[in-house]
Design a protein around this motif. Structure first.
Motif, short mmCIF file in Angstrom:
data_model
loop_
_atom_site.label_atom_id
_atom_site.label_comp_id
_atom_site.label_asym_id
_atom_site.label_seq_id
_atom_site.Cartn_x
_atom_site.Cartn_y
_atom_site.Cartn_z
N THR A 197 45.39 48.09 43.36
CA THR A 197 43.96 47.74 43.49
C THR A 197 43.34 48.34 44.76
OG1 THR A 197 44.05 45.60 44.70
CG2 THR A 197 44.45 45.54 42.31
N GLU A 198 43.98 49.36 45.33
CA GLU A 198 43.47 49.95 46.58
C GLU A 198 42.22 50.81 46.35
OE1 GLU A 198 44.34 50.38 50.16
OE2 GLU A 198 45.02 48.36 49.71
N ILE A 236 39.73 50.15 44.05
CA ILE A 236 38.59 49.49 43.39
C ILE A 236 37.40 49.39 44.34
CG2 ILE A 236 40.10 48.17 41.87
CD1 ILE A 236 39.40 45.66 43.58
N LEU A 237 36.24 49.19 43.77
CA LEU A 237 35.03 49.04 44.57
C LEU A 237 35.05 47.69 45.29
CD1 LEU A 237 32.54 50.23 41.81
CD2 LEU A 237 33.22 51.53 43.84
N PRO A 238 34.65 47.67 46.57
CA PRO A 238 34.58 46.38 47.27
C PRO A 238 33.70 45.35 46.53
CG PRO A 238 34.51 48.15 48.86
CD PRO A 238 34.46 48.81 47.49
N ALA A 239 32.66 45.79 45.86
CA ALA A 239 31.81 44.84 45.13
C ALA A 239 32.59 44.17 44.00
CB ALA A 239 30.57 45.54 44.58
N ARG A 295 35.80 43.52 44.06
CA ARG A 295 36.68 42.54 44.71
C ARG A 295 35.89 41.28 45.09
NH1 ARG A 295 41.75 43.35 46.69
NH2 ARG A 295 41.55 45.60 46.49
N PHE A 296 34.72 41.47 45.69
CA PHE A 296 33.95 40.30 46.14
C PHE A 296 33.51 39.45 44.95
CE2 PHE A 296 32.47 42.95 50.03
CZ PHE A 296 33.65 42.65 50.69
N ALA A 297 33.08 40.09 43.87
CA ALA A 297 32.60 39.34 42.71
C ALA A 297 33.74 38.56 42.06
CB ALA A 297 31.96 40.30 41.70
N ALA A 338 34.80 35.70 44.16
CA ALA A 338 33.81 34.62 44.10
C ALA A 338 34.10 33.69 42.92
CB ALA A 338 32.40 35.20 43.99
N HIS A 386 36.94 31.39 43.94
CA HIS A 386 36.45 30.38 44.88
C HIS A 386 35.58 29.35 44.17
CE1 HIS A 386 38.15 32.32 48.32
NE2 HIS A 386 37.48 33.44 48.13
N VAL A 416 28.71 37.28 38.09
CA VAL A 416 30.02 37.87 38.43
C VAL A 416 30.25 39.13 37.59
CG1 VAL A 416 32.53 37.51 38.24
CG2 VAL A 416 31.08 35.72 39.23
N VAL A 442 27.32 42.04 38.38
CA VAL A 442 27.51 42.73 39.67
C VAL A 442 28.56 43.83 39.54
CG1 VAL A 442 28.55 42.42 41.96
CG2 VAL A 442 26.67 40.93 41.22
N ALA A 472 36.97 54.54 48.00
CA ALA A 472 37.17 54.10 46.62
C ALA A 472 37.60 55.27 45.73
CB ALA A 472 35.90 53.45 46.08
#
Lengths: 263, 263
Positions: free
Chosen positions: A134-135, A137-140, A142-144, A147, A150, A237, A240, A258
């Motif tokens: 997963t190195e 992938i887009l940071p977006a 990962r964040f989505a 989320a 969480h 989710v 995005v 990326a």
């Protein structure tokens, strides 16, 4: 004149995060109607990236980027579901939910959804070790995806279950995807699309349980509103992730470090 | 030939999430050199959206969208810093960090960074109640900002402090922003830009403490690597927010329910 509903209120019924207070949620039937309205107006089947993907408008590198990023979502689902299970002291709900982990993780000698997804990325020419790292992938993405984990940890158990309700709308999308991608891309074949064909039977069973659950357990308008907002959260989710793919791989703004498709 | 460093390794030194194992991190000096390299290559001062913002290339609605979304980041910083404080049993570190909350929250009768940011959004013509509701921000903004709070809660205290190190690079960006926006936009004046002028003195003091802290407390190459990766994570938090603004308000793909500027 009809009573107000999510449908008749149109664009004013839903903000980016919540259902309008004008939408009546006095009954389980109104809840289901509103959930289906959210699906019809906010599910990522409507996203421009999916129109390109299913219509054969992407090149192989762009399809690779989609599958690579989506792997992070797929491989996080059993973690998310383990968190959902951990929220319930009620044994029956844990027992009902548990098969979802197995659907994705498989078992000794039996493949699950994650392995089927790796057949897709491999079939598209991506190295599985790179995908699994997963190195790229887009940071977006990962964040989505994080989320989502969480959310099911921090919100009520009712909202945790409600956030899975996008599965109500998945089968149509998957059918469109299978036929569209097989028709348009010569680098796609039925074998590497087995993740989606399998989900055609898994998702409706799961969505049926979750829908019955929220209709039964959301017993006040405030709880029904929380259920609707959990579904809106989940559509965000998903949306995005496609916005980020579109920006990076259709408009060409790949963020630093990326995945960059081979020429 | 020189020894390898983040600088001489060029584009191979950093992936989307981590510093290459080839970058030597044997000493505190190598750590600082690598951190400054990350800033020089990954800080959001390099993002195309900032080039447009500071160069006068955006219209008022686009500047509003930026300020509206960035409000969510600003107003989350004291929450993030409260979590950072909660990670330390060491009283001295808590005492040192505490003023950051006050910098943003202000005090009875004294304005802080959040109020100064609301002067900016008000000065740009946005209703403060709408801004404070955060109902119109992009979901990608929310996910990225919340990832920052989760990061300082879930990672080591050392990484929590390291993730603040983008402040090392903020003063240059803020100076460029103040002069660029005052020069190019007739709807901007020094009064509504007071957030940035104030940060010119606050950020260097804070960044100096954090840099000294990580140089002193990261005592192994593995810990120094974790510090570097925490800074890379933070640059992603900032970059994702600008990617989302660019996609929505420059390319015109506003996601469902998010802020739409008046015509």
């Amino acid at each position: 004149m009809n009573a107000p509903s999510a449908n008749t209120l149109g664009a004013n019924a839903i903000s980016a995060y919540s259902i309008s207070a004008a939408v009546p949620l006095e009954t389980a039937a109104q809840l289901e109607e509103t959930l289906r309205h959210i699906g019809a107006t906010r599910y990522h089947s409507l996203h421009p990236f999916h129109k390109l993907l299913h219509g054969g408008k992407l090149n192989k590198g762009q399809v690779q980027a989609w599958a690579l990023n989506r792997y992070y979502y797929q491989s996080t689902i059993p973690i998310k579901d383990a968190v959902v299970i951990s929220r319930f002291r009620d044994r029956a709900t844990r027992v009902e939910w548990r098969h979802r982990i197995e659907d994705h993780d498989g078992d000794t000698g039996a493949e699950g959804g994650i392995e089927r997804w790796l057949k897709l990325t491999e079939g598209l020419g991506l190295d599985s070790a790179y995908v699994e790292s997963t190195e790229g992938i887009l940071p977006a993405t990962r964040f989505a995806v994080e989320a989502y984990v969480h959310f099911v940890r921090d919100r009520t158990p009712l909202e945790a279950i409600a956030s899975s309700l996008t599965e109500l709308f998945a089968p149509n999308l998957h059918e469109e995807r299978i036929s569209g991608m097989l028709k348009h891309y010569n680098f796609v074949n039925p074998d590497i699309m087995s993740y989606f064909s399998r989900r055609l039977t898994q998702a409706p069973r799961d969505a049926g349980f979750a829908l019955d659950y929220v209709k039964q357990h959301a017993s006040t308008p405030a709880e029904r509103r929380a259920v609707c907002n959990a579904l809106i959260f989940k559509t965000n989710v998903l949306w995005v992730q496609l916005d980020a793919l579109y920006h990076a791989y259709v408009d060409g703004h790949v963020p630093p470090g990326a995945f960059v498709p081979a020429k």
